[in-house]
Design a protein around this motif. Structure first.
Motif, PDB file in Angstrom:
ATOM      1  N   ALA A   4      -8.243  -9.994  49.963  1.00  0.00           N
ATOM      2  CA  ALA A   4      -8.282  -8.564  50.273  1.00  0.00           C
ATOM      3  C   ALA A   4      -9.586  -7.993  49.739  1.00  0.00           C
ATOM      4  CB  ALA A   4      -7.089  -7.834  49.661  1.00  0.00           C
ATOM      5  N   ALA A   5     -10.151  -7.043  50.451  1.00  0.00           N
ATOM      6  CA  ALA A   5     -11.433  -6.451  50.067  1.00  0.00           C
ATOM      7  C   ALA A   5     -11.303  -5.662  48.766  1.00  0.00           C
ATOM      8  CB  ALA A   5     -11.936  -5.530  51.173  1.00  0.00           C
ATOM      9  N   PRO A   6     -12.380  -5.551  47.986  1.00  0.00           N
ATOM     10  CA  PRO A   6     -12.347  -4.707  46.782  1.00  0.00           C
ATOM     11  C   PRO A   6     -11.929  -3.281  47.126  1.00  0.00           C
ATOM     12  CG  PRO A   6     -14.349  -6.028  46.843  1.00  0.00           C
ATOM     13  CD  PRO A   6     -13.683  -6.202  48.173  1.00  0.00           C
ATOM     14  N   GLY A   7     -11.211  -2.660  46.202  1.00  0.00           N
ATOM     15  CA  GLY A   7     -10.681  -1.327  46.459  1.00  0.00           C
ATOM     16  C   GLY A   7     -11.741  -0.253  46.584  1.00  0.00           C
ATOM     17  N   LEU A   8     -12.884  -0.442  45.949  1.00  0.00           N
ATOM     18  CA  LEU A   8     -14.022   0.465  46.076  1.00  0.00           C
ATOM     19  C   LEU A   8     -15.253  -0.361  46.419  1.00  0.00           C
ATOM     20  CD1 LEU A   8     -13.662   2.799  42.926  1.00  0.00           C
ATOM     21  CD2 LEU A   8     -12.921   3.281  45.270  1.00  0.00           C
ATOM     22  N   ARG A   9     -16.109   0.186  47.255  1.00  0.00           N
ATOM     23  CA  ARG A   9     -17.404  -0.442  47.482  1.00  0.00           C
ATOM     24  C   ARG A   9     -18.312  -0.110  46.304  1.00  0.00           C
ATOM     25  NH1 ARG A   9     -16.587   2.297  52.232  1.00  0.00           N
ATOM     26  NH2 ARG A   9     -18.388   3.644  51.780  1.00  0.00           N
ATOM     27  N   LEU A  10     -19.298  -0.942  46.068  1.00  0.00           N
ATOM     28  CA  LEU A  10     -20.205  -0.722  44.950  1.00  0.00           C
ATOM     29  C   LEU A  10     -20.840   0.658  45.010  1.00  0.00           C
ATOM     30  CD1 LEU A  10     -21.954  -4.205  44.734  1.00  0.00           C
ATOM     31  CD2 LEU A  10     -20.478  -3.191  42.993  1.00  0.00           C
ATOM     32  N   GLU A  11     -21.194   1.094  46.205  1.00  0.00           N
ATOM     33  CA  GLU A  11     -21.863   2.389  46.349  1.00  0.00           C
ATOM     34  C   GLU A  11     -20.920   3.571  46.137  1.00  0.00           C
ATOM     35  OE1 GLU A  11     -21.222   0.672  50.566  1.00  0.00           O
ATOM     36  OE2 GLU A  11     -21.787  -0.030  48.556  1.00  0.00           O
ATOM     37  N   GLU A  12     -19.613   3.313  46.058  1.00  0.00           N
ATOM     38  CA  GLU A  12     -18.658   4.393  45.811  1.00  0.00           C
ATOM     39  C   GLU A  12     -18.415   4.620  44.325  1.00  0.00           C
ATOM     40  OE1 GLU A  12     -15.757   4.391  49.708  1.00  0.00           O
ATOM     41  OE2 GLU A  12     -15.440   2.801  48.214  1.00  0.00           O
ATOM     42  N   LEU A  13     -18.926   3.742  43.473  1.00  0.00           N
ATOM     43  CA  LEU A  13     -18.708   3.870  42.039  1.00  0.00           C
ATOM     44  C   LEU A  13     -19.535   5.017  41.450  1.00  0.00           C
ATOM     45  CD1 LEU A  13     -18.959   0.121  40.979  1.00  0.00           C
ATOM     46  CD2 LEU A  13     -16.863   1.492  41.034  1.00  0.00           C
ATOM     47  N   TYR A  53      -3.952 -10.800  40.571  1.00  0.00           N
ATOM     48  CA  TYR A  53      -3.250 -11.310  41.742  1.00  0.00           C
ATOM     49  C   TYR A  53      -3.811 -10.573  42.958  1.00  0.00           C
ATOM     50  CZ  TYR A  53      -0.554  -6.990  42.285  1.00  0.00           C
ATOM     51  OH  TYR A  53      -0.185  -5.683  42.502  1.00  0.00           O
ATOM     52  N   GLY A  54      -3.653 -11.175  44.116  1.00  0.00           N
ATOM     53  CA  GLY A  54      -3.945 -10.458  45.347  1.00  0.00           C
ATOM     54  C   GLY A  54      -5.353 -10.529  45.873  1.00  0.00           C
ATOM     55  N   ALA A  55      -6.306 -11.043  45.098  1.00  0.00           N
ATOM     56  CA  ALA A  55      -7.686 -11.099  45.576  1.00  0.00           C
ATOM     57  C   ALA A  55      -8.144 -12.525  45.861  1.00  0.00           C
ATOM     58  CB  ALA A  55      -8.641 -10.448  44.571  1.00  0.00           C
ATOM     59  N   PHE A  56      -7.753 -13.474  45.011  1.00  0.00           N
ATOM     60  CA  PHE A  56      -8.187 -14.858  45.160  1.00  0.00           C
ATOM     61  C   PHE A  56      -6.987 -15.789  45.000  1.00  0.00           C
ATOM     62  CE2 PHE A  56     -11.729 -12.555  43.071  1.00  0.00           C
ATOM     63  CZ  PHE A  56     -12.630 -12.589  44.123  1.00  0.00           C
ATOM     64  N   ARG A  57      -6.979 -16.859  45.762  1.00  0.00           N
ATOM     65  CA  ARG A  57      -5.913 -17.852  45.606  1.00  0.00           C
ATOM     66  C   ARG A  57      -6.389 -18.913  44.629  1.00  0.00           C
ATOM     67  NH1 ARG A  57      -2.736 -22.133  49.307  1.00  0.00           N
ATOM     68  NH2 ARG A  57      -0.792 -22.005  48.145  1.00  0.00           N
ATOM     69  N   PRO A  74       0.607 -13.590  46.168  1.00  0.00           N
ATOM     70  CA  PRO A  74       0.732 -12.229  45.637  1.00  0.00           C
ATOM     71  C   PRO A  74       2.152 -11.679  45.755  1.00  0.00           C
ATOM     72  CG  PRO A  74      -1.261 -12.433  46.949  1.00  0.00           C
ATOM     73  CD  PRO A  74      -0.504 -13.707  47.133  1.00  0.00           C
ATOM     74  N   LYS A  75       2.823 -11.967  46.872  1.00  0.00           N
ATOM     75  CA  LYS A  75       4.188 -11.462  47.075  1.00  0.00           C
ATOM     76  C   LYS A  75       5.153 -12.102  46.082  1.00  0.00           C
ATOM     77  CE  LYS A  75       7.155  -9.062  49.640  1.00  0.00           C
ATOM     78  NZ  LYS A  75       8.458  -9.517  49.152  1.00  0.00           N
TER      79      LYS A  75
END
Length: 308
Positions: free
Chosen positions: A93-102, A267-271, A277-278
Motif C-alpha cells: 500500500a502506498a505511504p499515507g502522505l507523500r513526501l511533499e505533503e509533510l 503491518y500492511g506495507a511490506f510482506r 495484514p488482515k
C-alpha cells in the motif's frame, strides 16, 4: 575500527541458522494466503493542519513503522521509509502522505538499521534534519554525508527544543551486509515534554521487538499516553518469535508499558513474513475483545490518518 557487537537483554539470541531459514522458505511455499486486503488510505488527510500545527500533539501513520509525530511545535519522523519495494517484493500500500505533503521535519528517529526501517534513499530527503540513532550507527550515516547525527545507547536521552527523546531497549538484531551483524544497536523511543506535568503525555514508539521483560521496565520509568506497537511479521512463530511480537504479545506489551492508547504498526506495507495484514488485525482485535479492554483505547489508523 570498533568491533563491538551488541546484544539483547539476558543474552537472548535472535539469529537463525541457514537450515532454519531453508525450513521457513519450504513452509512458505506450501501456504496459500489471501493478500487481497489492503490497509485503507485516509480520505480526509489533514495536510493544512499538519503544516500549521505548533501546539497540539498529533500522530500520523505514514505506513509500516513510519509516523509523523508532532509535539511541542516539533515535527518528528520515525523510521521513514517511502520505498516502493522491499527486496523483490512490491509495497502492499502506498505511504499515507507523500513526501511533499509533510511539514518541515526537525528530526528523524531511527530504531535500527534494517532496510524496512532505515531506507537511505528516503533519508536523503531529510539531510537538514537532526538524526537520532542507536549506538554504533552514527559512523555509517556520517560516512553517507549526514552531518547532524546524535547516537544514543539504551536508557540515554537527548533534548530537542522542549522535548526529551529517550532511547529504550527492544529485543531484536541488525544487519545490512554480511559483515556488520549486530554492529549497531536496536531499540525504541519515548518522546515526552522536557517539563512533565501531571498529564500522561509521552509517546512510546516500540520500533521492532520480540516480547521481553524490557517492556515492563519501560512502563515503570515513563508515563505513556500513546503506545505505537508492532503487530506484524510474526509467522511462522517458531522462526520469528524472538524478534517480532505476535498481535497477542503486542497487547501484553502495551499492558506492560501501561499505555493509555494502543496504535498498531509494522503491518500492511511490506510482506516480511508469512502473516497477512488482515490476519494481524483479526488476531489483535480478537485478543482485545478476549481481554475486555476499552474499545476507545485501541486506535487502528488508516494510512495518512492523523490522531490528535
Amino acid at each position: 575500527m570498533d568491533n563491538k557487537r551488541f546484544e539483547n537483554m539476558d543474552g537472548v539470541k535472535t539469529l537463525k541458522s541457514f537450515k532454519q531459514l531453508r525450513q521457513w522458505r519450504k513452509e512458505r511455499n506450501a501456504k496459500i494466503k489471501d493478500l487481497s486486503y489492503t490497509v485503507p488510505a485516509c480520505e480526509t488527510k489533514r495536510i493544512d493542519f499538519l503544516r500549521s500545527n505548533r501546539t497540539e500533539t498529533s500522530i500520523t501513520w505514514i505506513g509500516h513503522s513510519s509516523f509523523l509525530i508532532q509535539m511541542n511545535g516539533i515535527n518528528l519522523l520515525t523510521d521513514p521509509v517511502w520505498a516502493d519495494r522491499m527486496g523483490f517484493a512490491k509495497r502492499l500500500a502506498a505511504p499515507g502522505l507523500r513526501l511533499e505533503e509533510l511539514p518541515p521535519i526537525d528530526a528523524v528517529l531511527l530504531s535500527h538499521s534494517h532496510y524496512d526501517h532505515m531506507d537511505m534513499r528516503t533519508l536523503r530527503s531529510f539531510r537538514q534534519a537532526q538524526l537520532f540513532v542507536p549506538a554504533g550507527l552514527s559512523g555509517k550515516l556520517r560516512a553517507k554525508g549526514f552531518a547532524r547525527v546524535t547516537e544514543l545507547s539504551w536508557w540515554e536521552h537527548a533534548q530537542l527544543g522542549g522535548l526529551e527523546l529517550h532511547f529504550v531497549p527492544a529485543q531484536h538484531w541488525t544487519r545490512r551486509t554480511l559483515l556488520d551483524t549486530n554492529r549497531s544497536h536496536w531499540g525504541g523511543w519515548v518522546i515526552q515534554p522536557a517539563l512533565q506535568g501531571e498529564e500522561r503525555g509521552a509517546v512510546y514508539f516500540a520500533g521492532d521487538s520480540g516480547y521481553f521483560p524490557g517492556f515492563r521496565r519501560i512502563g515503570e520509568r515513563f508515563a505513556i499516553r500513546y503506545a505505537l506497537m508492532p503487530i506484524g511479521a510474526y509467522e511462522p512463530e517458531w522462526f520469528m518469535s524472538a524478534q517480532h511480537v505476535t498481535p497477542e504479545e503486542a497487547v501484553q506489551a502495551y499492558l506492560d508499558v501501561r499505555g493509555d492508547v494502543f496504535i498498531p504498526m509494522h503491518y500492511g506495507a511490506f510482506r516480511l513474513a508469512d502473516d497477512t495484514p488482515k490476519e494481524a488485525l483479526d488476531r489483535l482485535t480478537a485478543e482485545w475483545t478476549r481481554r475486555q479492554l476499552s474499545e476507545q483505547a485501541l486506535r487502528i489508523l488508516q494510512h495518512g490518518e492523523t490522531l490528535t
